[in-house]
Design a protein around this motif. Sequence first.
Motif, PDB file in Angstrom:
ATOM      1  N   ALA A  94      29.594  53.893  51.103  1.00  0.00           N
ATOM      2  CA  ALA A  94      29.289  55.211  51.678  1.00  0.00           C
ATOM      3  C   ALA A  94      28.531  56.088  50.665  1.00  0.00           C
ATOM      4  O   ALA A  94      28.716  55.973  49.454  1.00  0.00           O
ATOM      5  CB  ALA A  94      30.570  55.916  52.103  1.00  0.00           C
ATOM      6  N   GLU A  97      30.559  58.261  48.060  1.00  0.00           N
ATOM      7  CA  GLU A  97      31.170  57.457  46.972  1.00  0.00           C
ATOM      8  C   GLU A  97      30.118  57.056  45.950  1.00  0.00           C
ATOM      9  O   GLU A  97      30.362  57.065  44.749  1.00  0.00           O
ATOM     10  CB  GLU A  97      31.748  56.159  47.547  1.00  0.00           C
ATOM     11  CG  GLU A  97      32.931  56.288  48.446  1.00  0.00           C
ATOM     12  CD  GLU A  97      33.229  54.924  49.078  1.00  0.00           C
ATOM     13  OE1 GLU A  97      34.226  54.306  48.691  1.00  0.00           O
ATOM     14  OE2 GLU A  97      32.445  54.479  49.935  1.00  0.00           O
ATOM     15  N   HIS A 128      27.416  62.557  53.824  1.00  0.00           N
ATOM     16  CA  HIS A 128      28.510  62.298  52.888  1.00  0.00           C
ATOM     17  C   HIS A 128      29.276  61.015  53.226  1.00  0.00           C
ATOM     18  O   HIS A 128      29.544  60.187  52.360  1.00  0.00           O
ATOM     19  CB  HIS A 128      29.471  63.492  52.822  1.00  0.00           C
ATOM     20  CG  HIS A 128      30.479  63.337  51.733  1.00  0.00           C
ATOM     21  ND1 HIS A 128      31.638  62.610  51.884  1.00  0.00           N
ATOM     22  CD2 HIS A 128      30.494  63.774  50.453  1.00  0.00           C
ATOM     23  CE1 HIS A 128      32.326  62.608  50.754  1.00  0.00           C
ATOM     24  NE2 HIS A 128      31.640  63.318  49.867  1.00  0.00           N
ATOM     25  N   ASP A 129      29.631  60.855  54.509  1.00  0.00           N
ATOM     26  CA  ASP A 129      30.421  59.687  54.895  1.00  0.00           C
ATOM     27  C   ASP A 129      29.575  58.591  55.536  1.00  0.00           C
ATOM     28  O   ASP A 129      30.111  57.617  56.066  1.00  0.00           O
ATOM     29  CB  ASP A 129      31.541  60.113  55.859  1.00  0.00           C
ATOM     30  CG  ASP A 129      32.476  61.114  55.175  1.00  0.00           C
ATOM     31  OD1 ASP A 129      32.788  60.901  53.986  1.00  0.00           O
ATOM     32  OD2 ASP A 129      32.838  62.110  55.823  1.00  0.00           O
TER      33      ASP A 129
END
Length: 238
Positions: A94, A97, A128-129
């Motif tokens: 992701a 991360e 972000h995800d």
Amino acid sequence: MPDPLIDLDAVRVSREGRVTLDDVSLRSDARRIGVLGRNGSGKTTLARVIAGLQEVEDGRVRIAGIDVARDRRGALGAVGILFQNPDSQIIFPAVGEELAFGLTQLGAGDVPNRVAEILAQFGRSDWHDAAIHRLSQGQKQLVCLMAVLAMAPRVIVLDEPFAGLDIPTAMHLRRVLEGIDATLVQITHDPASVADYEALIWLDGGRVQAQGGAEVARAYAERMAQIGAGDDLTHLSG
Ligand SMILES: Nc1ncnc2c1ncn2[C@@H]1O[C@H](COP(=O)(O)OP(=O)(O)OP(=O)(O)O)[C@@H](O)[C@H]1O
């Protein structure tokens, strides 16, 4: 005189028993440095040396005074690198991360906030995800660029990161890079792309063929045109 930001002295590298860089020195405070050379001339090896990803067999390497191959944490704040293929750089599934990883390695404070900031800076807070494998090559390259910029290194090495991107995407990412306050070391086989750079180094067979300013790009272009005009392909042999 203080040491220059980029300080390579008589560097020698062998890979699998073969010398790939031999007696390469580059001492420069220029803001834009171009590394020219044909396929297999040692450009990527030099890029990896500058980024501290390749140990040298002989010679000395300091970037911003840091021995980048030994002091990996110091190296992260001194130099970042972007490769042609973002897949060789990305580790995590992701985006958030991936961006957090380098910052954590660097020992940066408040990593989640810094990740949010860099995403917002590029108008990509919604990433972000996001799953990286679903992104296009250009989008993945943007993730790599954000990861590098988040660490605010003094030097960024570009190993032809825009070669596989369409023209508008490449232009956009290039503009972002040109606007930032870091020294850029651009690896390329295309003299036109670095013709206006202050410092150029031309590698041939792992050795420095020429070093200097715009005259190096001109001499390289002339030589490449000469070789290209001939039918001799022996230069492609390994
Ligand atoms: N992982 C490796 N192991 C062994 N030899 C390698 C490795 N990577 C590159 N080489 C060799 O090192 C030499 C220089 O390669 P390098 O990738 O640095 O050149 P380059 O100028 O970046 O080439 P290109 O423009 O094709 O990417 C070549 O002879 C190559 O075969």
